[in-house]
Design an enzyme around this catalytic site. Structure first.
Site, short mmCIF file in Angstrom:
data_model
loop_
_atom_site.label_atom_id
_atom_site.label_comp_id
_atom_site.label_asym_id
_atom_site.label_seq_id
_atom_site.Cartn_x
_atom_site.Cartn_y
_atom_site.Cartn_z
N ASP A 63 0.74 -1.23 -0.08
CA ASP A 63 -0.09 0.10 -0.03
C ASP A 63 0.75 1.29 -0.21
OD1 ASP A 63 -1.68 -2.12 0.78
OD2 ASP A 63 -2.26 -1.29 2.67
N TRP A 86 6.08 -10.40 1.11
CA TRP A 86 5.29 -9.51 2.09
C TRP A 86 6.06 -9.97 3.57
CZ3 TRP A 86 2.81 -10.08 6.73
CH2 TRP A 86 2.18 -8.83 7.36
N ARG A 108 -7.34 -1.25 11.69
CA ARG A 108 -5.93 -0.82 11.16
C ARG A 108 -6.36 0.36 10.03
NH1 ARG A 108 -7.04 -5.90 9.48
NH2 ARG A 108 -6.74 -6.29 7.28
N ASP A 109 -5.38 0.93 9.42
CA ASP A 109 -5.33 1.66 8.23
C ASP A 109 -5.80 3.24 8.64
OD1 ASP A 109 -4.15 -0.67 7.14
OD2 ASP A 109 -6.02 -1.09 6.09
C1 FRU Z 1 -3.82 -3.82 2.58
C2 FRU Z 1 -3.17 -4.13 4.02
C3 FRU Z 1 -3.48 -3.47 5.06
C4 FRU Z 1 -2.53 -3.49 6.10
C5 FRU Z 1 -1.32 -3.63 5.15
C6 FRU Z 1 -0.33 -4.58 5.76
O1 FRU Z 1 -3.21 -4.10 1.39
O2 FRU Z 1 -3.50 -5.50 4.36
O3 FRU Z 1 -4.78 -3.75 5.78
O4 FRU Z 1 -2.41 -2.28 6.83
O5 FRU Z 1 -1.83 -4.16 3.71
O6 FRU Z 1 1.06 -4.70 4.89
#
Ligand code: FRU
Length: 456
Positions: free
Chosen positions: A36, A60, A163-164
């Site tokens: 992201d 990831w 989150r986010d």
């Molecule tokens: C979206 C996500 C978010 C999280 C991040 C982790 O792609 O899953 O919800 O904060 O990526 O990398």
């Protein structure tokens, strides 16, 4: 002798940003995984782009905020990582603001702070074992060195893997508003006077979307200064509605924008010196094989709301700065062939749609087709119905090493496609059956990495 022989293979490897598969105008991390876009903010005369990054591998993991800056949204320079994992967790997605009135006390009124609001993903590293996901602050007054708030987190755990956080300034009620993903397709809105103490305001439902919210207000073009709010979810769906400072009241269903095979977790800039709403997405299936980096970001786009018979709807267009990469217009070489040696293409098509026939745009061997009777626009296994506007098909197609970004129907449809290169001549071939009349304009694009030195 032995040392020199060992060094040779390294010396003949291509330099970063010149590798054959390296996107030339889509942002990639110099090395390692990216997902992201985070903390999009204009600060200190630069566009800042933070991103979910694994500095230690091409998959990831080890989430860290990578950092790049740009004078123009096109030429990026990757600089030192901004926020690294700690005892509260690895660093998941979030946003950034400029605290002009110094509500947080983290800068001064004369020298405001860039404040990042991020998720500490408790339990995702050894040091944070057993802890929940919480929301934290890190700030900087020079846009380079970031200090985490000593009393993080500023918002404790609400539920699940909340989150986010995406934060905006709400002028009419004089407070910060945070949109936060909760779970399923539910999001929370929270308010704060100082970015430190948050209170829950309301809940928003976004059918078909989870994660990475965005929330912003836009004027409705063609509707005499009317303003509307847009709530956006991770999958690229949005709802238009109104917001009274506490509750978002949706006035539409959840509407899709993305008809391609890639694109997720888009976020818009907190501010733009030109007053636009600029968005960047993650191309989430951009798996580059055998390279030092993985994944790419979409090109920056400008979002507007236009008045339609169905109500206000979003339109998405590439930012105008992309034209800075244009080379001289390419002349057709006969039979619809526009050669572009670099394979980097910006094509605009405006053609009258005949009653029968098919149009194909073959870009570096990849086919985009439009069927006149059914109005189906297709690329790879994706298709979407694109009704002609005033009898015309208008397309914008941007072609990079491994992606085609297609915009149609005045920006109502965006179809980003990730596709590894295929063999064939570099350029655009226009094939048609039926009587298509109008204009096809092809510009070659230059690499965004200056002097092939790359975004160092
Ligand atoms: C979206 C996500 C978010 C999280 C991040 C982790 O792609 O899953 O919800 O904060 O990526 O990398």
């Amino acid at each position: 002798m032995l040392l020199a022989a060992l060094a040779l293979p390294l010396m003949i490897q291509s330099t970063p940003y010149e590798e054959p598969l390296r996107p030339q105008f889509h942002f990639t991390a110099k090395a390692g995984w990216l997902n992201d876009p985070n903390g999009l903010v204009f600060f200190g005369g630069e566009y800042h782009l933070f991103f979910q990054h694994n500095p230690f591998g091409t998959q990831w993991g080890n989430m860290t905020w990578g950092h790049a800056v740009s004078p123009d949204l096109v030429h990026w320079r990757q600089i030192d990582h901004a926020i690294e994992p700690d005892r509260l967790g690895t660093i998941f997605s979030g946003s950034a603001v400029v605290d002009v009135a110094n509500t947080s006390g983290l800068g001064t009124v004369g020298k405001p702070a860039l404040v990042c609001i991020y998720t500490a993903a408790g339990g995702t590293n050894e040091a944070s074992k057993g802890q929940p996901f919480t929301q934290c602050l890190a700030s900087s007054t020079d846009g380079r060195i970031f200090a985490k708030l000593p009393d993080n987190p500023v918002l404790g755990h609400l539920e699940a893997e909340n989150r986010d956080p995406k934060v905006l300034w709400h002028e009419p009620t004089g407070k910060w508003v945070m949109a936060l993903f909760l779970d399923g397709n539910r999001y929370a809105l929270l308010g704060s006077k100082d970015l430190r103490a948050w209170t829950r305001l309301s809940t928003v439902e976004m059918p078909g979307a989870s994660e990475c919210p965005d929330f912003f207000e836009l004027p409705v073009v063609g509707d005499r200064g009317r303003m509307k709010w847009v709530f956006w979810g991770g999958s690229g769906r949005y709802r238009v509605g109104s917001f009274d400072g506490t509750t978002f009241t949706p006035e539409t269903e959840s509407i899709p924008t993305n008809f391609g095979n890639t694109g997720y977790a888009a976020q818009t800039y907190f501010n733009d010196p030109n007053g636009r709403r600029v968005q960047i997405a993650w191309h989430n299936n951009a798996n580059f094989p055998g390279t030092a980096w993985n994944q790419e970001l979409g090109i920056p786009t400008e979002l507007t709301l236009v008045s339609t018979p169905d109500g206000p709807r979003l339109r998405i267009h590439p930012v105008s700065e992309l034209a800075r990469l244009h080379g001289p217009l390419v002349k057709e070489q006969g039979s619809g062939w526009f050669p572009v040696e670099s394979g980097l293409i910006d094509a605009t098509v405006s053609l009258e749609v005949p009653p029968t026939g098919t149009l194909a745009l073959v870009a570096n061997g990849q086919r985009i087709t439009y069927d006149a009777p059914s109005h189906d626009l297709k690329c790879l296994d994706r298709s979407v119905r694109v009704a002609p506007v005033e009898g015309r098909l208008r397309l914008r197609v941007l072609v990079d090493r491994a992606s085609l970004e297609i915009f149609a129907q005045e920006g109502a449809v965006s179809m980003p496609i990730f596709a590894l290169p295929v063999d064939g001549p570099r350029g655009l071939r226009v094939e048609r059956t039926g009587a298509w009349t109008g204009e096809v304009k092809v510009y070659p694009l230059n690499s965004a990495w200056p002097a092939h030195g790359g975004a160092r």
